[in-house]
Design an enzyme around this catalytic site. Structure first.
Site, PDB file in Angstrom:
ATOM      1  N   MET E   1       0.543  -1.112  -0.087  1.00 47.08           N
ATOM      2  CA  MET E   1      -0.065   0.195  -0.177  1.00 47.08           C
ATOM      3  C   MET E   1       0.186   1.422   0.486  1.00 47.08           C
ATOM      4  O   MET E   1       0.706   2.279   0.131  1.00 47.08           O
ATOM      5  CB  MET E   1      -1.147  -0.304   1.075  1.00 47.08           C
ATOM      6  CG  MET E   1      -1.629   0.812   1.043  1.00 47.08           C
ATOM      7  SD  MET E   1      -3.383   0.552   2.671  1.00 47.08           S
ATOM      8  CE  MET E   1      -1.891   0.836   3.923  1.00 47.08           C
ATOM      9  N   PRO E   2       1.819   1.177  -0.140  1.00 48.52           N
ATOM     10  CA  PRO E   2       3.506   2.248   0.391  1.00 48.52           C
ATOM     11  C   PRO E   2       3.147   3.085  -1.638  1.00 48.52           C
ATOM     12  O   PRO E   2       3.147   1.663  -2.094  1.00 48.52           O
ATOM     13  CB  PRO E   2       4.134   1.574   0.912  1.00 48.52           C
ATOM     14  CG  PRO E   2       3.801   0.608   1.263  1.00 48.52           C
ATOM     15  CD  PRO E   2       2.621  -0.562  -0.002  1.00 48.52           C
ATOM     16  N   TYR E   3       3.026   3.687  -1.306  1.00 49.23           N
ATOM     17  CA  TYR E   3       3.676   4.974  -2.469  1.00 49.23           C
ATOM     18  C   TYR E   3       5.169   5.308  -2.627  1.00 49.23           C
ATOM     19  O   TYR E   3       4.968   6.203  -1.281  1.00 49.23           O
ATOM     20  CB  TYR E   3       2.621   6.295  -2.476  1.00 49.23           C
ATOM     21  CG  TYR E   3       2.439   6.259  -3.479  1.00 49.23           C
ATOM     22  CD1 TYR E   3       2.424   6.493  -4.905  1.00 49.23           C
ATOM     23  CD2 TYR E   3       3.282   8.060  -3.496  1.00 49.23           C
ATOM     24  CE1 TYR E   3       2.316   7.505  -6.062  1.00 49.23           C
ATOM     25  CE2 TYR E   3       3.323   9.178  -4.600  1.00 49.23           C
ATOM     26  CZ  TYR E   3       3.372   8.864  -6.061  1.00 49.23           C
ATOM     27  OH  TYR E   3       3.303   9.678  -6.991  1.00 49.23           O
ATOM     28  N   THR E  40       1.930  -2.289  -3.100  1.00 47.44           N
ATOM     29  CA  THR E  40       3.190  -1.260  -3.156  1.00 47.44           C
ATOM     30  C   THR E  40       3.378  -0.410  -4.568  1.00 47.44           C
ATOM     31  O   THR E  40       3.811  -1.033  -5.757  1.00 47.44           O
ATOM     32  CB  THR E  40       4.887  -1.716  -2.871  1.00 47.44           C
ATOM     33  OG1 THR E  40       4.469  -1.963  -1.366  1.00 47.44           O
ATOM     34  CG2 THR E  40       5.489   0.081  -3.103  1.00 47.44           C
ATOM     35  N   VAL E  41       3.453   1.186  -4.726  1.00 51.45           N
ATOM     36  CA  VAL E  41       2.724   1.301  -5.884  1.00 51.45           C
ATOM     37  C   VAL E  41       4.396   2.251  -6.273  1.00 51.45           C
ATOM     38  O   VAL E  41       4.501   3.160  -5.006  1.00 51.45           O
ATOM     39  CB  VAL E  41       1.821   2.624  -5.986  1.00 51.45           C
ATOM     40  CG1 VAL E  41       1.937   3.373  -7.002  1.00 51.45           C
ATOM     41  CG2 VAL E  41       0.495   1.420  -6.306  1.00 51.45           C
TER      42      VAL E  41
END
Lengths: 69, 69, 69, 69, 69, 69
Positions: E1-3, E40-41
């Site tokens: 979910m981090p960017y 993770t994006v």
């Protein structure tokens, strides 16, 4: 000279872990693109779980649902 | 209509200093590009020194090293 | 070490004008907050007018309306 | 997979209102561009009114002027 | 979910190098913070050298000066 | 006065679709938080699929794998 911005939820990352992200991203840019580490800037934003959504759901809610399982 | 984002470390910038950044950036865009100041938006992010790195080092560490000199 | 990001519409800003924004923002941070200009990073994003909205309207449309006046 | 970032002033948005922004932006991207909601990420930044400027004025000042009217 | 957002100058990074940045940043977040790589994006912005400044100087100018040495 | 930034892959979004995103995000902020639409700014970044990663994979690769199925 590159600039790296991490956005993560604020869920207890320690100063040491954040230092590892900073070192890791700086090393990565040097290894892959030969970027000068001296001028690589890394900024970490820690975002409240109330302010982060994925799949249309607030992370606070997702964490509560997972804890209830 | 332009948008300006400053990221600085959180190290005691006063409300007056932040107001100067806002005025200064708005004036700069008007002077250089004739941008309408009325719709110029300026956002200042103040980032904890633990969350900012340069040269692979956390700023908190750099500040401590400088203080020790 | 500060980081400044300008977002402006892509409407013909020249290299010299962009250089002025870079110098101006770097000077501003030095003057107001005594930031070291050597490590101040400035990034300018030029955004197509189709990709910028204000007041719920696309800038491309606003420009066309103004030109028709 | 899209990423949406809202920046708003920190003036008391509730958790429920922020959840509505997250749902609303995720739905919008699905409706308009058929983006998979499962991987749409939304991040809301709440910015102190001292750190936000429009028209060269700090929002804190604008709010005080409005309150005085 | 981090960017994660990388900003680098547009100076010929190959698709393979960009893929390495994406893998590297995703791995880093998993190793350091146990973040789920699936969500993770990573977004890489390549910025024209005319639009990037450091030390008050445009990178285009710095590159020319270095080439002349 | 709010600022909204969409990041999507560059895969053929039309001007009309982008206008819908702009209107939709502006309406959303008015409806949920009573924000004045006149000063709401929306910026859409379209990112090459080579420059976007999810799950450690470049989107270009993911699209090719899906097409091959």
């Amino acid at each position: 000279m590159p600039y790296v911005n991490f956005k993560i939820t604020r869920e207890g990352a320690t100063a040491e872990q954040k230092a590892e992200l900073i070192r890791g991203a700086t090393d990565l840019l040097q290894r892959v693109l030969n970027k000068n580490p001296k001028t690589t800037v890394v900024v970490i934003d820690e975002v409240e779980t109330d302010n982060w959504g994925i799949g249309g759901e607030v992370v606070t809610t997702l964490r509560r649902q997972n804890a209830a399982k």
